[in-house]
Write an enzyme that holds these catalytic residues in place. Sequence first.
Site, PDB file in Angstrom:
ATOM      1  N   ILE A 249      67.836  -9.675 -69.795  1.00 51.23           N
ATOM      2  CA  ILE A 249      67.789  -8.847 -67.861  1.00 51.23           C
ATOM      3  C   ILE A 249      69.062  -9.105 -67.436  1.00 51.23           C
ATOM      4  CG2 ILE A 249      66.887  -8.653 -66.162  1.00 51.23           C
ATOM      5  CD1 ILE A 249      64.298  -8.602 -67.658  1.00 51.23           C
ATOM      6  N   ALA A 319      68.161 -15.644 -61.994  1.00 46.15           N
ATOM      7  CA  ALA A 319      67.873 -16.572 -62.946  1.00 46.15           C
ATOM      8  C   ALA A 319      66.920 -17.006 -62.602  1.00 46.15           C
ATOM      9  CB  ALA A 319      68.966 -17.102 -62.192  1.00 46.15           C
ATOM     10  N   GLY A 320      66.389 -17.835 -63.587  1.00 52.27           N
ATOM     11  CA  GLY A 320      64.624 -18.380 -63.226  1.00 52.27           C
ATOM     12  C   GLY A 320      64.206 -19.238 -64.592  1.00 52.27           C
ATOM     13  N   TYR A 383      54.889 -20.111 -60.565  1.00 53.08           N
ATOM     14  CA  TYR A 383      55.781 -19.342 -61.103  1.00 53.08           C
ATOM     15  C   TYR A 383      56.296 -17.520 -59.908  1.00 53.08           C
ATOM     16  CZ  TYR A 383      58.273 -15.844 -63.736  1.00 53.08           C
ATOM     17  OH  TYR A 383      59.352 -14.439 -64.430  1.00 53.08           O
ATOM     18  N   THR A 417      62.296  -9.046 -74.661  1.00 58.62           N
ATOM     19  CA  THR A 417      63.498 -10.257 -74.842  1.00 58.62           C
ATOM     20  C   THR A 417      63.800 -11.408 -75.599  1.00 58.62           C
ATOM     21  OG1 THR A 417      62.232 -11.305 -72.792  1.00 58.62           O
ATOM     22  CG2 THR A 417      63.837  -9.848 -72.175  1.00 58.62           C
TER      23      THR A 417
END
Length: 476
Positions: A249, A319-320, A383, A417
């Site tokens: 992404i 970002a994660g 999360y 992804t």
Amino acid sequence: MSDLYLKLAHSPITDRVIDSLSLPRPPLLERSPNDSLSGPKGNVLLASLHGSTIAASLAQAFKIDSALLFTPFQDKQTKRYFTTQINQQAGFSPKSFNFDDPTRMTFGSIVLDVSGLQSVRNLKALYVFFKRAVNHLKPNARIVIIGIAPDAIADVEAATAAASLEGFTRSLAKETGKEGVCCNLIQLVNGGEKHIAGPLYYLLSAKSAFVTGQILQVGSTRNMPRKLNWESPPLQGKLAVVTGAAQGIGAETCRVLARDGATVLAVDLPTKEHQLKALNAQIGGHTLCLDLGDANAPAQLAATLCSQLGVIDILVHNAGITRDKTLRKMPEPFWDQAIDINLSKILQINRMLLEQKAFNTRGRIVCVSSIAGIAGNFGQTNYAAAKAGLAGYVQAAARQSENGMTFNAVAPGFIETEMTAAMPMLNREMGRRANTLNQGGLPLDVAEAVAFFCHPAAQAVNGNVLRVCGQSLLGR
């Protein structure tokens, strides 16, 4: 990873097998990766309820050469509910369309304005209009319903009727989704109709191919550009920063923002320097290797931006990390790391940049949240808490925003992804099919939503959390 079932469902060799087994056939979705956002093209059917407060704004939005506007023929039923005011406001003459026309004309865009909705009784207008209108939809068509946000309505019954639009929109999206049709609701707040063109164009375009059954709120603003040039790249001259940019992404978001004219600074881990450089070769931007897990990362990022690039226009927090375990088995570092990277660091970076006045006027902050933060997910309490916090953050920050700053979030569902490709096959297939469109989305779908929030025409869109999930069965 490609969706094999989607290919088989549209293969001339296997499509009969799919039909004979009564299996769902995911639609082929149309997208426009090489084009910036523009007005709708082709036939547009537009109707406004009696008492409409936005007819003039809609008329202005459709004063474009690419669209041919139609309004419903005023038969007995139509006259009872719908006005001809749009014809008078437009300054041109929309063509009249008879639902019983034997030529079976179809529309790529259908817009119903119910901003004049005052009573529960007049919800019947939805039935009267769409019962016939759905028979004239093209595959991959777009439906947009426009109403007033219930919280902005003082009258109890009018607010009740406005709230009913949410359930209707979500249900209609599920009924029409098998043909790739997307149906969404725009809620107007305090004069938002003056700025409706950008949100309307996005929801009527191929940019929203994986956005259906959702709500987008449009408010008022004194910071809208005086003139929008839909012919030039919308982000020309803008500087955008994207974290987590090396792949998936993040990388696609960099490409789309660059396509729209922005100069992009792609930020990711030092271990991904090679991928960042390859991306930079494609888009001609800048790269920064930085581990956001470091305690001094926010200060490093702020120092780099302010000393080397000056003020910025767009910041995309993509970002994660995931540190999945059920709560009873979760090590403390798993909790701390997920909250730190996915939430705390974002707030720290934003606070530091805002204090240092590092944003230009009309700056944009877009956070990539997740459907997990809306619906929850087994084994992801850390999360989900962080991603739900992000959604709450943009809503709270939007209420206090100054200098034309906007804060919005995108909440992806199942997106194709590298991460989802590594899932077990059964879990991956369940994720793909658990939405109205019966397939996974693409990184492009999320990137287009981010680009919309950054578009000059989205200045009045602030504090939204837009799900890009194909109307997932999880959450709202």
